[in-house]
Scaffold this motif. Structure first.
Motif, PDB file in Angstrom:
ATOM      1  N   TYR A 175      25.223 -16.137 -34.246  1.00 14.69           N
ATOM      2  CA  TYR A 175      25.702 -17.044 -35.290  1.00 14.69           C
ATOM      3  C   TYR A 175      27.127 -17.461 -34.950  1.00 14.69           C
ATOM      4  CZ  TYR A 175      21.979 -14.690 -37.939  1.00 14.69           C
ATOM      5  OH  TYR A 175      20.781 -14.167 -38.356  1.00 14.69           O
ATOM      6  N   TYR A 195      30.614 -19.143 -36.747  1.00 19.32           N
ATOM      7  CA  TYR A 195      31.290 -19.451 -37.997  1.00 19.32           C
ATOM      8  C   TYR A 195      32.678 -19.998 -37.689  1.00 19.32           C
ATOM      9  CZ  TYR A 195      27.748 -16.334 -40.011  1.00 19.32           C
ATOM     10  OH  TYR A 195      26.564 -15.736 -40.381  1.00 19.32           O
ATOM     11  N   GLN A 243      36.496 -20.546 -39.498  1.00 19.18           N
ATOM     12  CA  GLN A 243      37.368 -20.206 -40.624  1.00 19.18           C
ATOM     13  C   GLN A 243      38.687 -20.945 -40.480  1.00 19.18           C
ATOM     14  OE1 GLN A 243      38.617 -16.081 -41.031  1.00 19.18           O
ATOM     15  NE2 GLN A 243      38.706 -16.267 -43.254  1.00 19.18           N
ATOM     16  N   ASP A 249      37.498 -19.752 -46.512  1.00 16.18           N
ATOM     17  CA  ASP A 249      36.394 -18.843 -46.226  1.00 16.18           C
ATOM     18  C   ASP A 249      35.739 -19.262 -44.917  1.00 16.18           C
ATOM     19  OD1 ASP A 249      35.170 -19.636 -49.550  1.00 16.18           O
ATOM     20  OD2 ASP A 249      36.950 -18.490 -48.950  1.00 16.18           O
ATOM     21  N   PRO A 250      35.164 -18.328 -44.202  1.00 23.30           N
ATOM     22  CA  PRO A 250      34.362 -18.723 -43.036  1.00 23.30           C
ATOM     23  C   PRO A 250      33.192 -19.606 -43.461  1.00 23.30           C
ATOM     24  CG  PRO A 250      34.809 -16.359 -43.019  1.00 23.30           C
ATOM     25  CD  PRO A 250      35.232 -16.871 -44.366  1.00 23.30           C
ATOM     26  N   PHE A 282      29.483 -21.310 -42.034  1.00 22.87           N
ATOM     27  CA  PHE A 282      28.449 -21.224 -41.008  1.00 22.87           C
ATOM     28  C   PHE A 282      28.347 -22.547 -40.250  1.00 22.87           C
ATOM     29  CE2 PHE A 282      24.594 -20.199 -38.962  1.00 22.87           C
ATOM     30  CZ  PHE A 282      23.706 -21.235 -39.130  1.00 22.87           C
ATOM     31  N   LEU A 319      39.883 -20.323 -36.791  1.00 21.12           N
ATOM     32  CA  LEU A 319      39.398 -19.118 -36.130  1.00 21.12           C
ATOM     33  C   LEU A 319      37.887 -19.250 -36.045  1.00 21.12           C
ATOM     34  CD1 LEU A 319      40.379 -16.366 -35.062  1.00 21.12           C
ATOM     35  CD2 LEU A 319      40.107 -15.469 -37.368  1.00 21.12           C
ATOM     36  N   PHE A 365      34.427 -17.495 -35.210  1.00 18.93           N
ATOM     37  CA  PHE A 365      33.780 -16.211 -35.014  1.00 18.93           C
ATOM     38  C   PHE A 365      32.368 -16.422 -34.519  1.00 18.93           C
ATOM     39  CE2 PHE A 365      36.691 -13.361 -36.993  1.00 18.93           C
ATOM     40  CZ  PHE A 365      37.284 -14.057 -38.034  1.00 18.93           C
ATOM     41  N   GLN A 376      24.878  -8.151 -39.266  1.00 20.64           N
ATOM     42  CA  GLN A 376      25.546  -8.979 -38.276  1.00 20.64           C
ATOM     43  C   GLN A 376      26.804  -8.261 -37.798  1.00 20.64           C
ATOM     44  OE1 GLN A 376      26.078 -13.152 -39.217  1.00 20.64           O
ATOM     45  NE2 GLN A 376      24.130 -13.229 -40.322  1.00 20.64           N
ATOM     46  N   PHE A 434      30.317  -8.770 -35.832  1.00 24.25           N
ATOM     47  CA  PHE A 434      31.223  -9.874 -35.561  1.00 24.25           C
ATOM     48  C   PHE A 434      32.068  -9.625 -34.316  1.00 24.25           C
ATOM     49  CE2 PHE A 434      30.905 -12.731 -39.170  1.00 24.25           C
ATOM     50  CZ  PHE A 434      30.166 -11.965 -40.051  1.00 24.25           C
ATOM     51  N   PRO A 494      35.703 -10.640 -32.223  1.00 21.98           N
ATOM     52  CA  PRO A 494      37.095 -10.680 -32.683  1.00 21.98           C
ATOM     53  C   PRO A 494      37.581 -12.088 -33.011  1.00 21.98           C
ATOM     54  CG  PRO A 494      37.021 -10.434 -30.310  1.00 21.98           C
ATOM     55  CD  PRO A 494      35.602 -10.342 -30.790  1.00 21.98           C
ATOM     56  N   ARG A 533      40.909 -17.990 -31.649  1.00 23.43           N
ATOM     57  CA  ARG A 533      41.814 -18.828 -32.455  1.00 23.43           C
ATOM     58  C   ARG A 533      42.114 -20.096 -31.669  1.00 23.43           C
ATOM     59  NH1 ARG A 533      44.226 -18.182 -37.000  1.00 23.43           N
ATOM     60  NH2 ARG A 533      43.914 -15.924 -37.075  1.00 23.43           N
TER      61      ARG A 533
END
Lengths: 107, 115
Positions: B33, B35, B37, B42-43, B45, B88, B90, B104, B106, B108, B111
């Protein structure tokens, strides 16, 4: 209205206090995740819940599927618990995130 | 234990440039996945892959594309970068997809800063 609502948005506690963060959601889910994000960004998965309750060390997570509500509890809080705690609901795998709760624990 | 690896960890690009972000899932995880942010957000999808096929798509701009390779690593390609793409990014991996409840894991994050 967001699909995932967390409260409170900010929480300040003294070391040793019992902390509760709440999460309500409005959509059907396959699971609910509690995540921790520290400054600098990395996300760590704390719990994944489909029902009932889970405990890991000082952390406890509960979920009530009928009421579409989950809580994350931290017992005997410590300054190293300071982080952003995020509730995220899973539907067909992908996550929808709450806005996060910023927790600061003072010594 | 092996974790999700993302590279690079930091990336600075100028507007209109392209960027490629890479994600290496945990061994034997076949689902990835992505994401995004944004600052103070909020992150969100973006996209997911299962067994090298796109399994779901979220709010991913048309300027972005992604794929999952035979070794299950995934790449997010971003073209015509805009200032608003600074975020960021992810990736997360899990052992399966669908309606089952799978945790899930994640990475790191990468950025990305667009100047």
């Amino acid at each position: 209205k967001n699909e995932v609502e967390q409260s409170p948005q900010n929480l300040t506690a003294q070391e040793g206090e019992f902390i509760t963060i709440n999460c309500s959601y409005s959509v059907g889910i396959s699971a609910l995740h509690w995540l921790q994000q520290h400054p600098g960004g990395g996300i760590v998965s704390l719990f994944m819940l489909s029902s009932g309750k889970k405990k890991h060390g000082r952390l406890i997570a509960t979920i009530n599927i009928q009421e579409k509500h989950s809580s994350l509890h931290i017992t005997a809080s410590h300054p190293r618990d300071s982080a952003v705690y995020i509730c995220a609901v899973a539907s067909y795998g992908k996550l929808t995130f709450g806005q996060g709760t910023i927790l600061t624990v003072h010594p | 234990a092996a974790g999700v690896i993302q590279s690079p960890r930091h990336l600075i690009k100028e507007k209109r440039e392209t960027a490629t972000l890479k994600c290496y899932p945990i061994p034997r995880h076949d689902t990835v996945y992505w994401y995004q942010q944004g600052p103070g957000q909020d992150p969100q999808f973006l996209i997911s892959f299962y067994e090298k096929m796109q399994s779901d798509k979220g709010s991913i701009p048309d300027r972005f594309s992604a794929q999952q390779f035979s070794d299950y690593h995934s790449e997010l390609n971003m073209s015509s970068l805009e200032l608003g793409d600074s975020a960021l990014y992810f990736c997360a991996s899990s052992p399966a997809t669908g309606q089952g409840a799978y945790e899930q894991y994640f990475g790191p994050g990468t950025r990305l800063t667009v100047t």
